[in-house]
Design a protein around this motif. Structure first.
Motif, PDB file in Angstrom:
ATOM      1  N   LEU A  93       6.154  11.438 -16.698  1.00 31.71           N
ATOM      2  CA  LEU A  93       5.385  11.504 -15.449  1.00 31.71           C
ATOM      3  C   LEU A  93       6.652  11.979 -14.525  1.00 31.71           C
ATOM      4  O   LEU A  93       6.224  12.777 -13.508  1.00 31.71           O
ATOM      5  CB  LEU A  93       4.543  10.652 -14.774  1.00 31.71           C
ATOM      6  CG  LEU A  93       3.876  10.711 -13.441  1.00 31.71           C
ATOM      7  CD1 LEU A  93       2.997  12.028 -13.496  1.00 31.71           C
ATOM      8  CD2 LEU A  93       2.841   9.472 -13.179  1.00 31.71           C
ATOM      9  N   ALA A  94       7.612  11.168 -14.456  1.00 34.22           N
ATOM     10  CA  ALA A  94       8.750  11.387 -13.410  1.00 34.22           C
ATOM     11  C   ALA A  94       9.324  12.815 -13.616  1.00 34.22           C
ATOM     12  O   ALA A  94       9.790  13.454 -12.637  1.00 34.22           O
ATOM     13  CB  ALA A  94       9.891  10.268 -13.901  1.00 34.22           C
ATOM     14  N   VAL A  95       9.428  13.208 -14.848  1.00 37.79           N
ATOM     15  CA  VAL A  95      10.085  14.607 -15.125  1.00 37.79           C
ATOM     16  C   VAL A  95       9.054  15.410 -14.639  1.00 37.79           C
ATOM     17  O   VAL A  95       9.619  16.564 -14.066  1.00 37.79           O
ATOM     18  CB  VAL A  95      10.281  14.723 -16.785  1.00 37.79           C
ATOM     19  CG1 VAL A  95      10.849  15.911 -16.996  1.00 37.79           C
ATOM     20  CG2 VAL A  95      11.558  13.562 -17.110  1.00 37.79           C
ATOM     21  N   VAL A  96       7.856  15.417 -15.044  1.00 39.09           N
ATOM     22  CA  VAL A  96       6.734  16.316 -14.642  1.00 39.09           C
ATOM     23  C   VAL A  96       6.945  16.511 -13.053  1.00 39.09           C
ATOM     24  O   VAL A  96       6.967  17.585 -12.493  1.00 39.09           O
ATOM     25  CB  VAL A  96       5.421  16.106 -15.184  1.00 39.09           C
ATOM     26  CG1 VAL A  96       4.221  16.793 -14.340  1.00 39.09           C
ATOM     27  CG2 VAL A  96       5.337  16.324 -16.581  1.00 39.09           C
ATOM     28  N   VAL A  97       6.794  15.468 -12.299  1.00 34.01           N
ATOM     29  CA  VAL A  97       6.908  15.325 -10.953  1.00 34.01           C
ATOM     30  C   VAL A  97       8.052  16.034 -10.272  1.00 34.01           C
ATOM     31  O   VAL A  97       8.088  16.957  -9.369  1.00 34.01           O
ATOM     32  CB  VAL A  97       6.637  13.960 -10.222  1.00 34.01           C
ATOM     33  CG1 VAL A  97       6.976  13.814  -8.728  1.00 34.01           C
ATOM     34  CG2 VAL A  97       5.068  13.332 -10.558  1.00 34.01           C
ATOM     35  N   ALA A  98       9.286  15.876 -10.956  1.00 34.52           N
ATOM     36  CA  ALA A  98      10.345  16.410 -10.352  1.00 34.52           C
ATOM     37  C   ALA A  98      10.654  17.794 -10.809  1.00 34.52           C
ATOM     38  O   ALA A  98      11.090  18.591  -9.999  1.00 34.52           O
ATOM     39  CB  ALA A  98      11.703  15.449 -11.145  1.00 34.52           C
ATOM     40  N   SER A  99      10.102  18.036 -11.956  1.00 30.77           N
ATOM     41  CA  SER A  99      10.127  19.567 -12.221  1.00 30.77           C
ATOM     42  C   SER A  99       9.118  20.347 -11.140  1.00 30.77           C
ATOM     43  O   SER A  99       9.696  21.375 -10.728  1.00 30.77           O
ATOM     44  CB  SER A  99       9.759  19.793 -13.686  1.00 30.77           C
ATOM     45  OG  SER A  99      10.408  19.112 -14.493  1.00 30.77           O
ATOM     46  N   ILE A 100       8.001  20.054 -11.123  1.00 35.44           N
ATOM     47  CA  ILE A 100       6.930  20.577 -10.016  1.00 35.44           C
ATOM     48  C   ILE A 100       7.587  20.586  -8.650  1.00 35.44           C
ATOM     49  O   ILE A 100       7.796  21.784  -8.177  1.00 35.44           O
ATOM     50  CB  ILE A 100       5.559  19.864 -10.082  1.00 35.44           C
ATOM     51  CG1 ILE A 100       4.899  20.156 -11.673  1.00 35.44           C
ATOM     52  CG2 ILE A 100       4.926  20.444  -8.880  1.00 35.44           C
ATOM     53  CD1 ILE A 100       3.645  19.396 -11.806  1.00 35.44           C
ATOM     54  N   ASN A 101       8.059  19.675  -8.426  1.00 40.18           N
ATOM     55  CA  ASN A 101       8.873  19.604  -7.074  1.00 40.18           C
ATOM     56  C   ASN A 101      10.022  20.734  -6.930  1.00 40.18           C
ATOM     57  O   ASN A 101      10.083  21.108  -5.862  1.00 40.18           O
ATOM     58  CB  ASN A 101       9.395  18.169  -6.394  1.00 40.18           C
ATOM     59  CG  ASN A 101       7.747  17.176  -6.409  1.00 40.18           C
ATOM     60  OD1 ASN A 101       6.908  17.627  -6.001  1.00 40.18           O
ATOM     61  ND2 ASN A 101       8.275  15.768  -6.571  1.00 40.18           N
ATOM     62  N   SER A 102      10.765  20.571  -7.852  1.00 37.26           N
ATOM     63  CA  SER A 102      12.037  21.528  -7.833  1.00 37.26           C
ATOM     64  C   SER A 102      11.557  22.928  -7.893  1.00 37.26           C
ATOM     65  O   SER A 102      12.141  23.646  -7.364  1.00 37.26           O
ATOM     66  CB  SER A 102      13.088  21.030  -8.834  1.00 37.26           C
ATOM     67  OG  SER A 102      12.573  21.254  -9.961  1.00 37.26           O
ATOM     68  N   LEU A 103      10.699  23.149  -8.860  1.00 41.99           N
ATOM     69  CA  LEU A 103      10.169  24.598  -9.002  1.00 41.99           C
ATOM     70  C   LEU A 103       9.518  25.072  -7.494  1.00 41.99           C
ATOM     71  O   LEU A 103       9.917  26.321  -7.300  1.00 41.99           O
ATOM     72  CB  LEU A 103       9.278  24.672 -10.081  1.00 41.99           C
ATOM     73  CG  LEU A 103       9.892  24.550 -11.170  1.00 41.99           C
ATOM     74  CD1 LEU A 103       8.715  24.456 -12.394  1.00 41.99           C
ATOM     75  CD2 LEU A 103      10.702  25.582 -11.737  1.00 41.99           C
ATOM     76  N   THR A 104       8.779  24.283  -6.839  1.00 39.18           N
ATOM     77  CA  THR A 104       8.421  24.505  -5.496  1.00 39.18           C
ATOM     78  C   THR A 104       9.306  24.954  -4.462  1.00 39.18           C
ATOM     79  O   THR A 104       9.260  25.927  -3.945  1.00 39.18           O
ATOM     80  CB  THR A 104       7.455  23.357  -5.089  1.00 39.18           C
ATOM     81  OG1 THR A 104       6.347  23.040  -5.868  1.00 39.18           O
ATOM     82  CG2 THR A 104       6.929  23.976  -3.704  1.00 39.18           C
ATOM     83  N   VAL A 105      10.356  23.943  -4.477  1.00 40.19           N
ATOM     84  CA  VAL A 105      11.637  24.215  -3.818  1.00 40.19           C
ATOM     85  C   VAL A 105      12.348  25.329  -4.069  1.00 40.19           C
ATOM     86  O   VAL A 105      12.637  26.353  -3.153  1.00 40.19           O
ATOM     87  CB  VAL A 105      12.619  23.216  -4.034  1.00 40.19           C
ATOM     88  CG1 VAL A 105      13.917  23.623  -3.191  1.00 40.19           C
ATOM     89  CG2 VAL A 105      12.037  21.945  -3.217  1.00 40.19           C
ATOM     90  N   PHE A 106      12.322  25.787  -5.416  1.00 40.72           N
ATOM     91  CA  PHE A 106      13.196  26.836  -5.859  1.00 40.72           C
ATOM     92  C   PHE A 106      12.341  28.357  -5.347  1.00 40.72           C
ATOM     93  O   PHE A 106      13.195  29.398  -4.859  1.00 40.72           O
ATOM     94  CB  PHE A 106      13.036  27.209  -7.296  1.00 40.72           C
ATOM     95  CG  PHE A 106      14.151  28.275  -7.894  1.00 40.72           C
ATOM     96  CD1 PHE A 106      15.527  28.341  -7.952  1.00 40.72           C
ATOM     97  CD2 PHE A 106      13.391  29.556  -8.198  1.00 40.72           C
ATOM     98  CE1 PHE A 106      16.079  29.356  -8.271  1.00 40.72           C
ATOM     99  CE2 PHE A 106      14.124  30.528  -8.520  1.00 40.72           C
ATOM    100  CZ  PHE A 106      15.471  30.415  -8.363  1.00 40.72           C
ATOM    101  N   VAL A 107      10.972  28.258  -5.514  1.00 38.37           N
ATOM    102  CA  VAL A 107      10.360  29.501  -5.190  1.00 38.37           C
ATOM    103  C   VAL A 107      10.124  29.699  -3.492  1.00 38.37           C
ATOM    104  O   VAL A 107      10.560  30.852  -3.052  1.00 38.37           O
ATOM    105  CB  VAL A 107       8.836  29.384  -5.754  1.00 38.37           C
ATOM    106  CG1 VAL A 107       7.890  30.728  -5.060  1.00 38.37           C
ATOM    107  CG2 VAL A 107       8.865  29.453  -7.317  1.00 38.37           C
ATOM    108  N   ALA A 108       9.979  28.590  -2.779  1.00 41.75           N
ATOM    109  CA  ALA A 108      10.104  28.869  -1.437  1.00 41.75           C
ATOM    110  C   ALA A 108      11.573  29.177  -0.766  1.00 41.75           C
ATOM    111  O   ALA A 108      11.448  29.916   0.221  1.00 41.75           O
ATOM    112  CB  ALA A 108       9.506  27.343  -0.965  1.00 41.75           C
ATOM    113  N   GLU A 109      12.238  28.309  -1.175  1.00 46.18           N
ATOM    114  CA  GLU A 109      13.553  28.825  -0.876  1.00 46.18           C
ATOM    115  C   GLU A 109      14.198  29.886  -1.202  1.00 46.18           C
ATOM    116  O   GLU A 109      15.060  30.669  -0.043  1.00 46.18           O
ATOM    117  CB  GLU A 109      14.785  27.561  -1.294  1.00 46.18           C
ATOM    118  CG  GLU A 109      16.141  27.717  -0.550  1.00 46.18           C
ATOM    119  CD  GLU A 109      16.316  27.465   0.746  1.00 46.18           C
ATOM    120  OE1 GLU A 109      17.503  28.027   1.229  1.00 46.18           O
ATOM    121  OE2 GLU A 109      15.409  26.868   1.140  1.00 46.18           O
TER     122      GLU A 109
END
Length: 165
Positions: free
Chosen positions: A37-53
């Protein structure tokens, strides 16, 4: 710095909400589940940051390119584009690491003792609040209150709409 803070808070809130709502409904968090779950949460969060940024960075590149060339034609992939991509990738990686740390700080204690989840959430919120406040007691209290309220709302949503059983 904002992506480190955002990642840590996203990890704490997401993992705290999911694990606390699961535990309050009588479930348990195993170590394997916690790490996954920690890896899934971190992956989703970082992908969101990547697309937005990256979309923000590309808009900046288009604006600068237009100002430099004074034309509206689309520029080729330039050094500015590569720098924007590198900067975005670095931001996403920082967010991933911070989000993973935030999630693990809540989920690993939950895997050993269910009631430790709530202590871990409180400790993570206090640590993040202290880091963000930079020594200001008022900012510490404001940030801790905001993070606590966000976790409370997330917990209410998690209990009302259980995702993990």
């Amino acid at each position: 710095m904002r992506y480190l803070v955002l990642g840590a808070i996203d990890g704490i809130i997401s993992a705290g909400t999911l694990s606390a709502s699961l535990i309050l409904r009588g479930g348990a968090v195993s170590l394997d589940f916690a790490l996954s779950l920690a890896v899934v949460v971190a992956s989703i969060n970082s992908l969101t940051v990547f697309v937005a940024e990256f979309s923000h960075q590309l808009r900046e590149v288009r604006e600068v390119s237009y100002k430099v060339s004074l034309r509206e034609e689309a520029p080729r992939w330039t050094l500015l584009h590569r720098r924007a991509l590198f900067s975005t990738f670095r931001s996403a990686l920082s967010n991933f690491a911070a989000s993973l740390l935030g999630a693990v700080s809540v989920l690993v204690p939950a895997s050993f003792a269910p009631h430790a989840t709530f202590v871990a959430i409180a400790a993570a919120v206090l640590a993040a609040s202290a880091a963000v406040a930079g020594g200001s007691p008022r900012e510490f209290l404001e940030f801790a209150a905001m993070a606590g309220a966000a976790i409370g709302v997330g917990l209410a949503v998690g209990l009302a709409f259980p995702v993990i059983s």
